[in-house]
Design a protein around this motif. Structure first.
Motif, short mmCIF file in Angstrom:
data_model
loop_
_atom_site.label_atom_id
_atom_site.label_comp_id
_atom_site.label_asym_id
_atom_site.label_seq_id
_atom_site.Cartn_x
_atom_site.Cartn_y
_atom_site.Cartn_z
N LEU A 161 0.84 -1.20 0.00
CA LEU A 161 0.00 0.00 0.00
C LEU A 161 0.88 1.26 0.00
CD1 LEU A 161 -2.88 1.06 0.06
CD2 LEU A 161 -2.85 0.98 2.55
N ALA A 162 1.95 1.21 0.80
CA ALA A 162 2.87 2.35 0.84
C ALA A 162 3.46 2.61 -0.55
CB ALA A 162 3.98 2.09 1.85
N PHE A 163 3.82 1.52 -1.23
CA PHE A 163 4.35 1.67 -2.58
C PHE A 163 3.33 2.31 -3.51
CE2 PHE A 163 4.03 -0.33 -6.80
CZ PHE A 163 5.06 0.36 -7.41
N LEU A 164 2.08 1.81 -3.45
CA LEU A 164 1.03 2.34 -4.34
C LEU A 164 0.77 3.82 -4.05
CD1 LEU A 164 -1.59 -0.55 -4.58
CD2 LEU A 164 -0.16 0.38 -6.40
N VAL A 165 0.73 4.18 -2.76
CA VAL A 165 0.47 5.57 -2.40
C VAL A 165 1.62 6.46 -2.88
CG1 VAL A 165 0.18 7.16 -0.46
CG2 VAL A 165 -1.02 4.97 -0.47
N ARG A 166 2.83 5.97 -2.68
CA ARG A 166 3.99 6.75 -3.16
C ARG A 166 3.94 6.90 -4.67
NH1 ARG A 166 10.22 6.31 -2.46
NH2 ARG A 166 10.37 8.55 -2.73
#
Lengths: 272, 327
Positions: A161-166
């Motif tokens: 999720l962190a990757f997608l948000v970034r």
């Protein structure tokens, strides 16, 4: 030409497209395997910080024993490796070199290609990350720990999720390439708060209270500190973490879409 | 009903205006100035399905800008445009599935992978089933005389092989309209001929509408019964190629290398002297006088080398505008 009607065919089309994009991007990444080793090595900042903190500073971090700190920084290293985003640099170069135009002429938003390239790069990076972790374990056996199944699952979800948000946030900034030929400079500017507030140089618990509160109101600590704490068995507000990440993503997604539409109107197909 | 229709199509670019030197650089840094440059002005034309039309004009005339507007890459500043029943700049899937643009100096193929990888991606993007994609690749590869080039990384292919692979990629989804921007640029004579044969073949077999720009008159004469002539953003001629040829004084470029330098006046009876550098002479001679002129040149001077070719199209068109024949 085959056309797709109905949800089944659309899903089949999407799955096939994802499979083909990922496999071609993976093949492309394997062409650059030496470069990926260097990228993986260039992400060892948390391991360097581990060396610095383990000397004198551990006592000043509430709730951290020397061993917990080792686990945290090793987890931060792994999380960092799978949340690296470079879409703004790739897009800027493609736009300046005229490579964006052919992609725009296909019935597929070019950002799906960039997303596939990032995911493929992560798959290519995985063995090198495991090798570096194994090397650390060899030198410092106490550095290894077994995360709980729940912690591992949550950490995996939080990292993705962190990757997608970034990716979404950087994609929104990427759209500024339509207005400026050097929009990537803005990303370099954001790298400074990212490095300091994400938990890469120190766990958030090491920050003085006002600083910690401030950091938690930015997206940065949720991108590294949050998943790293989940992976290394630390205490974090799980529901808040996922909620904050989702909120930042949902805030920037429409911004990215609107800027994309506005940007295309300005696009002059430079270099093409 | 036309498949391509442009009415009063215009495009104006805003470009930065910077003076040279340190002062100009500092001024530019503090207060940016820009100006509007019209690239295409009120261009109107219509193309019927199945036509092959040549788009001619010197560098900077507005050919590529027009192609970019027709393919939906850029928004027009004014005017209307419709291609295959769609407004290009809306970039609807229905439109993008019906067109293709091949740019001679740019590629859509993934540089570090073999063309087959890019073709697999294209097949998935356009929703062409594997078996059908394989059949189409085979058919187009045969027409283009492509074999093991499809399994070699694109970066290892020659320019000609790369262009053929680009054409294959551009036609895999069977577009109704094919835009070509300098498709034979930099190719050797054989490769140019193969590309021309292929384009004529595709047009005949599938009825694909083709609009192409080229600097090579050979491309135009071999492929395009109809031409559009654009200069400084304005459309000056839209009609049959033979009607344009009648307006152009047909001439050939003759390059000579002489044993001894000669004065410029010595060449006046043969045609227009384009350049004279020592022993090297460049002449433009009307085609109907060519045989006689060459025979007299060989008889009159000690000629070490002689080459006859078509003058660059840009030069012919330049002359056309200088003479005020068009307009």
């Amino acid at each position: 030409m085959s056309r797709h009607h109905g949800p089944d065919r659309s899903l089949r089309h999407a799955v096939r497209l994802a499979r083909v994009l990922l496999s071609s991007q993976y093949a492309l990444m394997l062409e650059f395997r030496a470069e990926i080793v260097l990228w993986a090595l260039s992400g060892v900042l948390p391991l360097i910080m581990l060396g610095l903190w383990s000397g004198t500073g551990v006592a000043s971090i509430p709730g951290f024993t020397p061993q917990r700190l080792v686990h945290y920084f090793l987890a931060a290293f792994v999380v960092r490796q799978f949340t690296i985003v470079w879409v703004i640099h790739a897009f800027e170069e493609d736009a300046l070199q005229g490579r964006l135009s052919p992609a725009l002429l296909q019935p597929l938003n070019p950002f799906w290609r960039y997303l596939a390239a990032h995911v493929s790069e992560q798959a290519t990076r995985l063995p090198f990350v495991l090798a570096i972790v194994a090397l650390v374990a060899l030198v410092h056996p106490a550095a290894l720990w077994w995360p709980t199944p729940a912690g591992l699952l949550l950490a995996l979800l939080a990292t993705h999720l962190a990757f997608l948000v970034r990716f979404v946030i950087q994609s929104a900034l990427t759209m500024l390439c339509f207005w400026s030929e050097r929009a990537a400079a803005l990303e370099r500017l954001l790298l400074i708060p990212y490095l300091f507030l994400s938990g890469l140089v120190a766990p958030l618990e090491a920050f003085p209270e006002p600083m910690r509160s401030f950091a938690l109101n930015t997206p940065f600590p949720w991108m590294v500190w949050f998943p790293a704490q989940l992976l290394s068995g630390g205490t974090v507000p799980v529901a808040r973490g996922f909620g904050v990440l989702a909120a930042w993503g949902l805030l920037f997604l429409p911004i990215a879409v609107l800027l994309w539409r506005a940007g295309l109107r300005r696009y002059s197909a430079m270099g093409a | 009903m036309p498949i391509i229709r442009a009415e009063g199509l215009s495009k104006t670019y805003r470009v930065a205006d910077k003076q040279p030197g340190l002062l100009g650089t500092l001024r530019h840094f503090v207060a940016r100035r820009s100006r509007d440059v019209p690239a295409v002005s009120e261009v109107s034309f219509a193309i019927e399905p199945g036509e092959i039309v040549g788009f001619l004009g010197p560098n900077g005339a507005g050919k590529t800008t027009t192609l970019k507007m027709l393919s939906g890459l850029i928004h027009p500043s004014a005017g209307t445009v419709e291609v295959a029943g769609c407004v290009p700049f809306r970039r609807q899937g229905r439109f993008l599935r019906q067109i293709s643009l091949v740019m001679g100096q740019k590629q859509q193929l993934i540089w570090d992978l073999p063309p087959l990888d890019s073709l697999r991606v294209n097949a998935a993007v356009y929703g062409i089933e594997d078996a059908e994609a394989h059949r189409r690749i085979q058919e187009l590869a045969d027409m283009l005389e492509l074999g093991d080039e499809l399994t070699r990384p694109v970066r290892k292919l020659s320019l000609g092989e790369r262009m053929k692979a680009e054409l294959l990629a551009a036609l895999l989804h069977r577009p109704a309209v094919l835009f070509l921007d300098e498709p034979t640029l930099g190719l050797d004579v054989n490769a140019q001929a193969r590309v021309r044969r292929f384009l004529a073949d595709i047009n005949r077999r599938t009825g694909t509408t083709v609009l192409l720009t080229s600097h090579y008159m050979g491309d135009i004469t071999a492929l395009c019964p109809r031409v559009l002539l654009i200069h400084q953003g304005h459309l000056f001629f839209d009609g049959r190629l033979d009607a344009l040829t009648e307006r152009l004084t047909p001439c050939r470029e003759v390059r000579l290398e002489l044993a001894e330098p000669q004065p410029a006046a010595a060449f006046a009876p043969f045609g227009a002297l384009e350049s004279l550098e020592g022993r090297r002479v460049r002449l433009l001679i009307p085609q109907e006088q060519l045989t006689g002129a060459v025979a007299r040149l060989l008889a009159m001077f000690a000629v070490l080398d002689l080459e006859v070719s078509e003058p660059p199209i840009e030069e012919l068109i330049g002359r056309l505008f200088q003479q005020g024949v068009v307009g």
